[in-house]
Design a protein around this motif. Sequence first.
Motif, PDB file in Angstrom:
ATOM      1  N   LYS A  31      -2.445  -2.198  -4.722  1.00 37.14           N
ATOM      2  CA  LYS A  31      -2.461  -3.867  -4.696  1.00 37.14           C
ATOM      3  C   LYS A  31      -2.063  -4.367  -6.224  1.00 37.14           C
ATOM      4  O   LYS A  31      -1.335  -5.068  -6.423  1.00 37.14           O
ATOM      5  CB  LYS A  31      -3.466  -4.444  -4.006  1.00 37.14           C
ATOM      6  N   LYS A  32      -3.077  -3.527  -6.950  1.00 38.37           N
ATOM      7  CA  LYS A  32      -3.153  -4.096  -8.434  1.00 38.37           C
ATOM      8  C   LYS A  32      -1.699  -4.001  -9.281  1.00 38.37           C
ATOM      9  O   LYS A  32      -1.001  -4.551  -9.764  1.00 38.37           O
ATOM     10  CB  LYS A  32      -4.176  -3.521  -9.233  1.00 38.37           C
TER      11      LYS A  32
ATOM     12  N   GLU B 127     -10.239   2.855   0.465  1.00 43.58           N
ATOM     13  CA  GLU B 127     -10.355   1.696   0.140  1.00 43.58           C
ATOM     14  C   GLU B 127      -9.698   1.316  -1.428  1.00 43.58           C
ATOM     15  O   GLU B 127      -9.063   0.477  -1.903  1.00 43.58           O
ATOM     16  CB  GLU B 127     -11.506   1.122   0.472  1.00 43.58           C
TER      17      GLU B 127
ATOM     18  N   LYS C 183      -6.773  -0.647  -2.945  1.00 39.27           N
ATOM     19  CA  LYS C 183      -6.810  -1.925  -3.970  1.00 39.27           C
ATOM     20  C   LYS C 183      -6.229  -1.528  -5.415  1.00 39.27           C
ATOM     21  O   LYS C 183      -5.404  -2.351  -5.862  1.00 39.27           O
ATOM     22  CB  LYS C 183      -8.216  -1.904  -4.377  1.00 39.27           C
TER      23      LYS C 183
END
Length: 173
Positions: A79-80, A72, A76
């Motif tokens: 995505k950043k 996870e 994330k």
Amino acid sequence: MSKGKEVFLNEDIRAAELRCIGDDGKAYGILPREKALEVAYQSGLDLVLIAPDAKPPVAKIMDYKKFCYQQEKKLKEAKKKQKVIEIKEIKFSAKIAQNDVNYKIKHAKEFLDDDKHVKLRVFLKGREIATPEIGVNLLNKIWDEYFEGNATKEKEPIIEGRYVSMLVTPKKV
């Protein structure tokens, strides 16, 4: 381990024999399911089926919750790092006055200065649809007069139904 893929843990594993790999990468070899579960429980970890289609199926002894958390976290982080491209759209009519063109081009240049992509669209009304070249010519004229050298033309003018569109992006330095 995506959300759509079912993961078999501990007692959910139905294979009689498993090729076991430890959390540290140590290979335990081919073990009966009960023995593999015993090894996992002794080390306080879970037995996770990694490759169910292999012969024999491959299982890894690991802390499953920690593994999910790390996956996870990686998602994330990915995505950043993604850059979201914002496209602003500026509409023209085929019979637009010069001062209106200047006004809209001023805004388009501001968007380009802010590193946003600009989609220039000419809306064709009524009989103008029969001659979409009007829109193509208008966009080419706008490009030649205002943007050439200051921006990059991503797409040549394209006829899309009632619209003629062209995508302009900031010039890469």
